[in-house]
Design an enzyme around this catalytic site. Structure first.
Site, PDB file in Angstrom:
ATOM      1  CG  ASP A 214      -1.948  -1.013   1.220  1.00 59.56           C
ATOM      2  OD1 ASP A 214      -2.135  -1.628   0.054  1.00 59.56           O
ATOM      3  OD2 ASP A 214      -2.781  -1.140   2.122  1.00 59.56           O
ATOM      4  CE  LYS A 251     -17.497  -3.877 -28.227  1.00 58.51           C
ATOM      5  NZ  LYS A 251     -18.096  -4.866 -28.798  1.00 58.51           N
ATOM      6  CE1 TYR A 434      -5.887 -11.732  -1.049  1.00 60.59           C
ATOM      7  CE2 TYR A 434      -7.537 -10.641  -2.274  1.00 60.59           C
ATOM      8  CZ  TYR A 434      -7.019 -11.214  -1.065  1.00 60.59           C
ATOM      9  OH  TYR A 434      -7.608 -11.250   0.053  1.00 60.59           O
TER      10      TYR A 434
END
EC number: 2.7.1.90
Length: 573
Positions: A214, A251, A434
């Site tokens: 993190d 798209k 993960y």
């Protein structure tokens, strides 16, 4: 065991190390710097950590670097050491190289040294479940991802009985040191263990190693946590692949949630690498008190403007913890947690989801009830269903990317009726988490983690306790990296956890005045409207250093020109 060709080659990779750590460890001296304080709550922390608070910063230097104003401590007489290591919390690329660096350092210090690995995380410390890590074992895991050599776990050592069990284990095993590899919570545990051992007259030293993908365990002395570099490179490859697909199919709008519950460092780094149309930064949402409706409207404005230019596609990056930073959602979650903590048995006694929903609506305040009822049913159901053992909402399990898609779809339909949107909106949701936690470590993480292991060894050799290993000058060549130790209490403050004040290491959030965010904020308006995707490709291990060895964009922006001598906190000569 069969292994891939890449793994065979990675086993042969020799991590680069600072010049200081190439020679005889007996020539490496410890230089103590100035005494330290804490992030905040000094008196409370001084009381809780009476024996380990205020310790000085430590720099390791060559014995030839004499300085009368800042004396050095020479290494003790070499002897065999018994050191144990435990991996705590979620996986991060490079953990095995921390073990390898620690193992090699101990054997270089004395051939009779022994490295022990506690199995399954801190639970192994409590039970004494362990293996001896020998050369054959560590060689099979060098430069590989994962924590599977000894495993990891999330057990917290916090009760008196747990501290007693840990003390019994390290005493019975006659450990000279215990190395704790983990994030902010795990290193908080390390600080508490260090204090407990000193108070109990136990000679085992406790040393931390900064780990978290993190990126929220850092300060001036800890420039980054290991694993962040590899994880963000892995996610950025995937984002780039999706961006190329979006640009080809033209798209789909892809909403990509990225790990990072408390801080948006991963999202910001990936945005700087890939240049998406939108990247939400949780800290900015909180600073500007942006509501969910305002965030949704901003997204819709970008989608509508791109549609006017015939571009009915795009990339949106969403930090995992965004929902907790939106003021009305944070208030709702706080109230839900309080209600569930007080009246959990009443809630659990209800046998249908509908009955639970009616009950919770009656228990909430009028303002929280309004927010709850305005949410899509699948999201409000997640708020009630996914809870941790304490009854708290498990924010990481809330599909924030789906919430945004549902709200954006509804708002775009309204804009069509108003005549302010004429495009076609099709969306796809992704969550990358993960995928990045156990990747083969990048060369940077392989080198950094190996050096962290060697540094932890030196801290053990010099008998420091309550410290976290620190490697600095990370944007210089590896030869110029500087190593030392930072007192864990220096990183701490007091926070309210489960109804009481607890000492914890303060998380480092994205600095909205820092260079990484400032660079991002200058460029994002252009990225929103003009398709400017960058495709980083897969993590590279072989080739030009500019491709293989560069650290993260974040750290290069934060520390563009490190000083030749970055020793910190010591008296100047």
């Amino acid at each position: 065991m069969s292994i891939s060709l890449l793994q065979q080659e990675r086993h042969r990779y020799l991590p680069k190390v600072p010049d200081l750590l190439r020679g005889d460890f007996r020539r490496v001296c410890a230089r103590r710097g100035l005494s330290t304080t804490a992030v905040a709550d000094y008196d409370a922390l001084r009381s809780l950590f009476a024996r380990t608070y205020g310790q000085p910063l430590v720099n390791f230097v060559n014995a030839s670097e004499k300085n009368e104003d800042s004396p050095m401590e020479t290494a003790p007489e070499p002897r065999g050491l018994r050191v144990a290591i435990v991996l705590s919390g979620g996986q991060a690329p490079g953990g095995h190289n921390v073990i390898a660096g620690l193992f090699d350092g101990l054997k270089r210090w004395h051939a009779d040294s022994v490295l022990i690995g506690f199995l399954g995380g801190p639970a192994g410390v409590l039970s004494g479940d362990h293996i001896e890590i020998c050369a054959d074992r560590v060689d099979a895991y060098r430069n590989t991802g994962g924590f599977d050599l000894i495993g990891s776990g999330r057990t917290k050592i916090e009760s008196e009985s747990q501290f007693a069990a840990a003390a019994q284990t390290v005493t019975r095993m006659a450990l000279d040191a215990l190395v704790v590899v983990g994030g902010d919570d795990s290193n908080t545990n390390a600080a508490l263990l260090a204090e407990h051992f000193v108070n109990s007259g136990i000679s085992t030293k406790v040393i931390g190693v900064p780990k978290t993908i993190d990126g929220d365990l850092k300060n001036e002395a800890i420039e980054t946590s290991f694993g962040f570099d590899t994880a963000t490179k892995t996610y950025s490859e995937l984002i780039g692949n999706i961006a190329r697909d979006a640009c080809s199919a033209r798209k789909y709008w892809h909403f990509i949630k990225l790990m990072g519950r408390s801080a948006s460092h991963i999202a910001l780094e990936c945005a700087l690498k890939t240049q998406p149309n939108v990247c939400l930064i949780s800290e900015e949402v909180a600073a500007q008190s942006l509501t969910l409706a305002q965030i949704v409207q901003s997204l819709c404005d970008t989608i509508a403007t791109r549609a006017q230019h015939g571009e009915h596609f795009g990339i949106v990056l969403v930090p995992e913890g965004l929902i907790e930073f939106i003021p009305e959602m944070k208030a709702l979650i706080t109230e839900l947690n309080e209600v569930m903590a007080r009246r959990a048995q009443e809630f659990e006694a209800l046998d249908t989801p509908d009955a639970q929903r009616v009950w919770i609506e009656q228990a909430l305040s009028a303002s929280a009830r309004a927010v709850f009822n305005a949410l899509p049913a699948e999201i409000s159901t997640q708020l009630l269903a996914d809870r941790d053992p304490h009854g708290n909402v498990q924010v990481s399990r809330i599909d924030t990317e789906r919430l945004l898609i549902l709200q954006v779809t509804e708002r775009l339909a309204q804009m069509k009726q108003e005549g302010t949107y004429t495009g076609v909106f099709s969306s796809i949701a992704h969550f990358f988490g993960y995928e990045g936690r156990c990747a083969f470590p990048s060369n940077f993480d392989a080198d950094y983690c190996y050096t962290l292991g060697l540094t932890a060894c030196l801290l053990a050799v010099h008998r420091f306790t309550g410290y976290v290993a620190s490697v600095r000058n990370l944007t210089s060549s590896v030869a110029e990296w500087a190593v030392g130790g930072v007192p864990l209490t220096m990183l701490m403050n007091m926070e309210r956890r489960h109804g009481s004040q607890k000492p914890v290491i303060k998380k480092a959030l994205v600095d909205l005045e820092g260079m990484p965010f400032r660079v991002f904020s200058r460029r994002r308006a252009s990225w929103a409207l003009k398709t400017s995707y960058v495709y980083p490709g897969a993590v590279q291990y072989y080739g030009p250093p500019a491709v293989c060895d560069e650290p993260s964009v974040t750290i290069r922006l934060e520390r563009p020109a490190p000083a030749a001598n970055s020793s910190f906190g010591h008296r100047s000569s």
